[in-house]
Design an enzyme around this catalytic site. Sequence first.
Site, PDB file in Angstrom:
ATOM      1  N   ASN A 138       0.867  -1.191   0.000  1.00  0.00           N
ATOM      2  CA  ASN A 138       0.000   0.000   0.000  1.00  0.00           C
ATOM      3  C   ASN A 138       0.896   1.232   0.000  1.00  0.00           C
ATOM      4  O   ASN A 138       1.513   1.559   1.002  1.00  0.00           O
ATOM      5  CB  ASN A 138      -0.888  -0.034   1.261  1.00  0.00           C
ATOM      6  CG  ASN A 138      -1.737   1.224   1.397  1.00  0.00           C
ATOM      7  OD1 ASN A 138      -1.885   1.987   0.443  1.00  0.00           O
ATOM      8  ND2 ASN A 138      -2.293   1.441   2.585  1.00  0.00           N
TER       9      ASN A 138
ATOM     10  N   LYS B 103       0.041   4.293  -0.252  1.00  0.00           N
ATOM     11  CA  LYS B 103      -0.594   5.497   0.325  1.00  0.00           C
ATOM     12  C   LYS B 103      -0.372   6.703  -0.602  1.00  0.00           C
ATOM     13  O   LYS B 103      -0.430   6.550  -1.816  1.00  0.00           O
ATOM     14  CB  LYS B 103      -0.050   5.749   1.729  1.00  0.00           C
ATOM     15  CG  LYS B 103      -0.119   4.507   2.600  1.00  0.00           C
ATOM     16  CD  LYS B 103       0.071   4.773   4.047  1.00  0.00           C
ATOM     17  CE  LYS B 103       0.111   3.460   4.803  1.00  0.00           C
ATOM     18  NZ  LYS B 103       0.036   3.607   6.233  1.00  0.00           N
TER      19      LYS B 103
ATOM     20  N   HIS C 134      -9.736   1.306   5.107  1.00  0.00           N
ATOM     21  CA  HIS C 134      -8.435   1.435   5.782  1.00  0.00           C
ATOM     22  C   HIS C 134      -8.611   2.331   7.006  1.00  0.00           C
ATOM     23  O   HIS C 134      -9.396   3.296   6.966  1.00  0.00           O
ATOM     24  CB  HIS C 134      -7.412   2.037   4.810  1.00  0.00           C
ATOM     25  CG  HIS C 134      -6.006   1.947   5.330  1.00  0.00           C
ATOM     26  ND1 HIS C 134      -5.525   2.805   6.283  1.00  0.00           N
ATOM     27  CD2 HIS C 134      -4.993   1.084   5.050  1.00  0.00           C
ATOM     28  CE1 HIS C 134      -4.266   2.474   6.557  1.00  0.00           C
ATOM     29  NE2 HIS C 134      -3.925   1.434   5.825  1.00  0.00           N
TER      30      HIS C 134
ATOM     31  N   GLU D  98      -6.912   4.630   8.176  1.00  0.00           N
ATOM     32  CA  GLU D  98      -6.654   6.060   7.935  1.00  0.00           C
ATOM     33  C   GLU D  98      -7.889   6.737   7.335  1.00  0.00           C
ATOM     34  O   GLU D  98      -8.165   7.898   7.612  1.00  0.00           O
ATOM     35  CB  GLU D  98      -5.421   6.221   7.022  1.00  0.00           C
ATOM     36  CG  GLU D  98      -4.133   5.912   7.779  1.00  0.00           C
ATOM     37  CD  GLU D  98      -2.971   5.461   6.909  1.00  0.00           C
ATOM     38  OE1 GLU D  98      -3.042   5.564   5.673  1.00  0.00           O
ATOM     39  OE2 GLU D  98      -1.975   4.980   7.491  1.00  0.00           O
TER      40      GLU D  98
ATOM     41  N   GLU E  97      -5.841  -5.365  10.351  1.00  0.00           N
ATOM     42  CA  GLU E  97      -4.834  -4.331  10.562  1.00  0.00           C
ATOM     43  C   GLU E  97      -5.082  -3.655  11.908  1.00  0.00           C
ATOM     44  O   GLU E  97      -5.829  -2.667  11.981  1.00  0.00           O
ATOM     45  CB  GLU E  97      -4.919  -3.280   9.452  1.00  0.00           C
ATOM     46  CG  GLU E  97      -4.600  -3.798   8.080  1.00  0.00           C
ATOM     47  CD  GLU E  97      -3.879  -2.749   7.245  1.00  0.00           C
ATOM     48  OE1 GLU E  97      -2.761  -3.019   6.809  1.00  0.00           O
ATOM     49  OE2 GLU E  97      -4.424  -1.650   7.062  1.00  0.00           O
TER      50      GLU E  97
ATOM     51  N   GLY F  14       2.063   1.680  10.992  1.00  0.00           N
ATOM     52  CA  GLY F  14       3.047   2.754  10.929  1.00  0.00           C
ATOM     53  C   GLY F  14       3.742   3.037  12.255  1.00  0.00           C
ATOM     54  O   GLY F  14       4.392   4.074  12.410  1.00  0.00           O
TER      55      GLY F  14
ATOM     56  N   SER G  46       3.051  -2.667  10.360  1.00  0.00           N
ATOM     57  CA  SER G  46       4.493  -2.708  10.621  1.00  0.00           C
ATOM     58  C   SER G  46       5.164  -4.010  10.180  1.00  0.00           C
ATOM     59  O   SER G  46       6.074  -4.505  10.848  1.00  0.00           O
ATOM     60  CB  SER G  46       4.774  -2.424  12.104  1.00  0.00           C
ATOM     61  OG  SER G  46       4.390  -1.103  12.416  1.00  0.00           O
TER      62      SER G  46
HETATM   63  C1  PEP Z   1      -1.031   0.061   6.094  1.00  0.00           C
HETATM   64  O1  PEP Z   1      -1.092   1.266   5.961  1.00  0.00           O
HETATM   65  O2  PEP Z   1      -1.916  -0.646   5.617  1.00  0.00           O
HETATM   66  C2  PEP Z   1       0.088  -0.498   6.843  1.00  0.00           C
HETATM   67  C3  PEP Z   1       0.003  -1.737   7.207  1.00  0.00           C
HETATM   68  O3  PEP Z   1       1.138   0.347   7.110  1.00  0.00           O
HETATM   69  P1  PEP Z   1       2.557  -0.069   7.762  1.00  0.00           P
HETATM   70  O4  PEP Z   1       2.996  -1.351   7.102  1.00  0.00           O
HETATM   71  O5  PEP Z   1       3.441   1.074   7.445  1.00  0.00           O
HETATM   72  O6  PEP Z   1       2.324  -0.267   9.217  1.00  0.00           O
END
Ligand code: PEP
Length: 258
Positions: free
Chosen positions: A12, A14, A98, A100, A170, A176, A216
Amino acid sequence: MPLDSPSLIVGNWKMYKTREEALDYINELAEKVKGTSNEVVLAVPFTILYSAAKAAKKTPQIKISAQNMNDAKEGAFTGEIAAKMLTDAGARYVILGHSERRRYFGETNEFINHKVKRALKEGLIPILCIGESKEENESGKREEVLRAEILEGLADVHLKDGKELILAYEPIWAIGTGVHAGGKEAEEAHSFIREVLKEKFGDEIASHIKILYGGSVNPGNTKELLTGKNVNGLLVGGSSLDVNTFDHIINFNKQVNE
Ligand code: PEP
């Protein structure tokens, strides 16, 4: 998922990368995926979808996803994008719900549910993201939150065989932050998600719905996270931006066996 089974690894991006950066990345990635049986999906910004899909066409293992869409078929919604515009640009998947988007853009389970139904209708595979916050995790509410996000996000959704939908667990506290769920914890959550999917869709269909882990992920924790039998792949944010880092995730089993 057993370590030798193919996994689905979704990057992803972003709100990162220009078209030129994306094309360089995809050309490099095309070489790197030759060494793996894992499937790869890149969730790219809207402006890159068309060129990315075109560049990835010669590598069947790489597919392209959008990161969001509107629930309406079309209409006077300035600045929004419709599912059929995504398929027209070459997207096969779309990330929906998501954290976010839920957090910064106020997306509710109900709105996300409308998007899931629209995506399915237009032939896109939704990657529906669910996950609890740190507070919810610490107060033992993980399962309650996951159940509500699944049942409300998938209300009135009917599936043919389960392959047309993907879920991504997630945990918000892991996105993040550099803190990831342990392999055992991820499998525990995924196994709960599978049970809820079985209740809703029956055993056969639920067994075909891929459940990805996201939060992460990095080359160092990939093997541990993919060990769970209900972990069918990964959704990778930060570690997907650099093609060499992403390569270490995609090709982790090659490196393990070497
Ligand atoms: C994400 O934004 O879906 C995500 C998993 O981010 P990260 O891997 O940076 O934690």
